[in-house]
Design a protein around this motif. Structure first.
Motif, PDB file in Angstrom:
ATOM      1  N   THR A 375     -11.565 -25.648 -26.940  1.00 44.53           N
ATOM      2  CA  THR A 375     -11.997 -26.734 -27.363  1.00 44.53           C
ATOM      3  C   THR A 375     -11.647 -26.706 -29.415  1.00 44.53           C
ATOM      4  OG1 THR A 375     -13.452 -24.691 -28.291  1.00 44.53           O
ATOM      5  CG2 THR A 375     -14.031 -25.749 -26.037  1.00 44.53           C
ATOM      6  N   ARG A 376     -10.703 -27.030 -29.558  1.00 44.75           N
ATOM      7  CA  ARG A 376     -10.657 -27.083 -31.228  1.00 44.75           C
ATOM      8  C   ARG A 376      -9.285 -27.500 -31.317  1.00 44.75           C
ATOM      9  NH1 ARG A 376     -14.208 -23.574 -34.519  1.00 44.75           N
ATOM     10  NH2 ARG A 376     -15.581 -23.205 -33.634  1.00 44.75           N
ATOM     11  N   CYS A 461     -18.727 -29.231 -31.109  1.00 44.14           N
ATOM     12  CA  CYS A 461     -18.448 -27.768 -31.154  1.00 44.14           C
ATOM     13  C   CYS A 461     -20.318 -27.674 -30.800  1.00 44.14           C
ATOM     14  CB  CYS A 461     -18.149 -27.254 -32.604  1.00 44.14           C
ATOM     15  SG  CYS A 461     -18.728 -27.871 -34.211  1.00 44.14           S
ATOM     16  N   THR A 473     -18.679 -33.223 -34.983  1.00 44.90           N
ATOM     17  CA  THR A 473     -17.437 -32.729 -36.011  1.00 44.90           C
ATOM     18  C   THR A 473     -16.609 -33.583 -36.926  1.00 44.90           C
ATOM     19  OG1 THR A 473     -15.562 -33.091 -34.308  1.00 44.90           O
ATOM     20  CG2 THR A 473     -17.010 -30.682 -34.443  1.00 44.90           C
TER      21      THR A 473
END
Ligand code: BES
Ligand code: MN
Ligand code: ZN
Length: 488
Positions: A375-376, A461, A473
């Motif tokens: 997810t990042r 996020c 984000t």
């Protein structure tokens, strides 16, 4: 936004923040970092005596609050700064604003001989960690409005604070745009936001193409994808052209203001967050505004193809053949692969009309980004090793994260179509890679100068974490601005 001030003579000491770092060779204990400005007598000794009993470790972002009835300061906060590099100070800034949301003002005693990059990290952490998105009144809004940074030589840090402030302000703008509900942010609204924001920046031009112009000039992908919506598509073109620029960069961002999937409609869970499908456009637009605000000596032309991918009687259909800007055609077997169709027009336009030195696109392009990298982390593609290395380094330094993915030639065969030049949504093969390979077909002579990032995953996020806040984000703004600042 929080007011952040550098000062050599701190005059508000009711809440004082002292940085502490892990003791060398002992992860379980910490020591205060000697301050650069004058502090109330005895306060440093008091902090040193506190770390043990309070079990302070100095981990970046950790905050221990000591109440001192009747004293000045009335509250002493020990702020962990870990390794004390830029990233650790960023985490510390974010930890500090979370721990002090109910204060009104705090003063941070910065260490002597602190690197300007660390102050940049701290200020970005403060301004990004305190971000909130809310339409209307916020009964739970933080009360903290001011942070003083006490340091012996404030002038040495003025530039770092200004750069951090612009970077954070633009990241916050990208978050705002991405968090905004799609009932508000149709393509026309998004374009108006860009025009308004650019009006404050001398030398930054904005041109917005309306649906009729897009059709007349042959932007077939944007017209097709936007055709199903009551809110017609737009193409935003920004131009920052300082006299001293030698390099010309084109930035392209996917701007789908809502993605239902179109006739190939998405199921409920996959559709619920699709207001974020313009995060790429938000990132490139905000980075361009930031570059103009910082007066970076590089020419930037930014393209944001904006469309709403809806289901209606005028929507494009699976099986349609689309003619893109410049003439290449795509067979569309899945109307949910809409992002690449609008990007194809913008890339082809950039190659044929703008002829830049470098061509970069950011897009929330495939769910496969998260399958591959979680997810990042953004998925970065380029045939240019130097360009890929430079972007990866800038993204990393800025506190964002991307990983280079292969543009393996083996998969190119999946792009073949019987009825058009290209098949836009092959059903076989790795989704994020195939989307990148499809886009590459529109880069013509600039194939070696092109770089693409699939940022579907890191654009959002689901919980607060260091400088990231729940929701959008603003991913990409920080990395792009770092990279642009290395060019001239
Ligand atoms: N906007 C989506 C991709 C996406 C998914 C972004 C999840 C953020 C989170 C994109 O338009 C899309 O629908 N892609 C399809 C492509 C497929 C039809 C070839 C996908 O990833 O499933
Ligand atoms: Mn889609
Ligand atoms: Zn999409």
């Amino acid at each position: 936004m929080l007011a952040i001030r550098l000062t050599a003579e701190p005059d508000r000491l009711d809440v004082l923040v002292l940085p502490v770092r892990p003791a060398p060779g002992d992860a379980t204990s910490a020591e205060p970092v000697p301050a650069g400005a004058m502090l109330p007598t005895g306060i440093a000794d008091e902090a040193a005596a506190l770390v043990g009993p309070a079990r302070v470790t100095g981990r970046a972002g950790q905050v221990h609050a000591q109440v001192r009835p009747g004293g000045t300061p009335a509250r002493l906060l020990l702020l962990g700064v870990g390794e004390a590099d830029e990233a650790a100070w960023r985490a510390a800034g974010a930890g500090l604003v979370r721990a002090t949301r109910d204060e009104t003002h705090v003063t941070v005693a910065l260490p002597a001989d602190l690197a300007p990059e660390s102050v940049r990290g701290l200020v970005e952490g403060l301004l990004l960690g305190s971000y909130r998105f809310r339409l209307g009144d916020d009964p739970d809004a933080p009360t903290l409005t001011g942070v003083d940074l006490a340091v012996a030589e404030p002038d040495a840090y003025a530039q770092a604070v200004a750069t951090a402030r612009t970077t954070a302000e633009m990241t916050r703008l990208a978050r705002d745009l991405t968090n905004t509900p799609s009932s508000v942010k149709n393509p026309e609204w998004f374009a108006a936001q860009v025009t308004d924001a650019a009006a404050d920046l001398p030398g930054l031009r904005v041109r917005v193409r309306e649906p009729e112009q897009l059709a007349a000039e042959g932007f077939g992908g944007i017209v097709a994808v936007g055709g199903g919506s009551a809110s017609g598509p737009r193409l935003v073109e920004m131009d920052w052209h300082p006299a001293d620029a030698r390099t010309h960069v084109v930035l392209v961002g996917k701007g789908i203001t809502f993605d239902t999937g179109g006739i190939s409609i998405k199921p409920v869970p996959a559709m619920k967050l699709m207001r974020k499908d313009m995060a790429g456009a938000a990132a490139v637009v905000a980075a361009t505004l930031g570059a103009a605000a910082l007066k970076l000596p590089v020419r930037i032309t930014t393209l944001a193809p904006l469309a709403e991918n809806m289901v209606s009687g005028s929507a494009f259909r699976p099986g349609d053949v689309i003619r893109h800007y410049g003439g290449l055609t795509s067979e569309t077997t899945n109307s949910d692969a809409e992002g690449r169709l609008v990007l194809a027009d913008a890339l082809a336009y950039a190659v044929q009309e703008l002829k830049p030195d470098l061509l970069i696109d950011l897009a929330t392009l495939t769910g496969a980004n998260a399958v591959a990298l979680g997810t990042r982390i953004g998925a970065l593609y380029s045939d240019n090793d130097r360009l890929a290395g430079d972007l990866l380094a800038a993204i990393d330094a800025a506190g964002e994260s991307a990983w280079r993915m292969p543009l393996g030639t083996d998969y190119v065969e999946h792009l073949g179509s019987d009825v058009a030049d290209l098949h836009s949504a092959p059903t076989q093969g790795p989704g994020s890679v195939l989307a990148a390979l499809y886009l590459r077909e529109f880069t013509g002579e600039l194939r070696q100068q092109w770089l693409h990032i699939d940022m579907s995953a890191p654009s959002w996020c689901d919980r607060d974490d260091a400088e990231l806040t729940r929701g959008a984000t603003g991913w990409g703004v920080r990395g792009l601005l770092r990279w642009l600042a290395t060019l001239s």
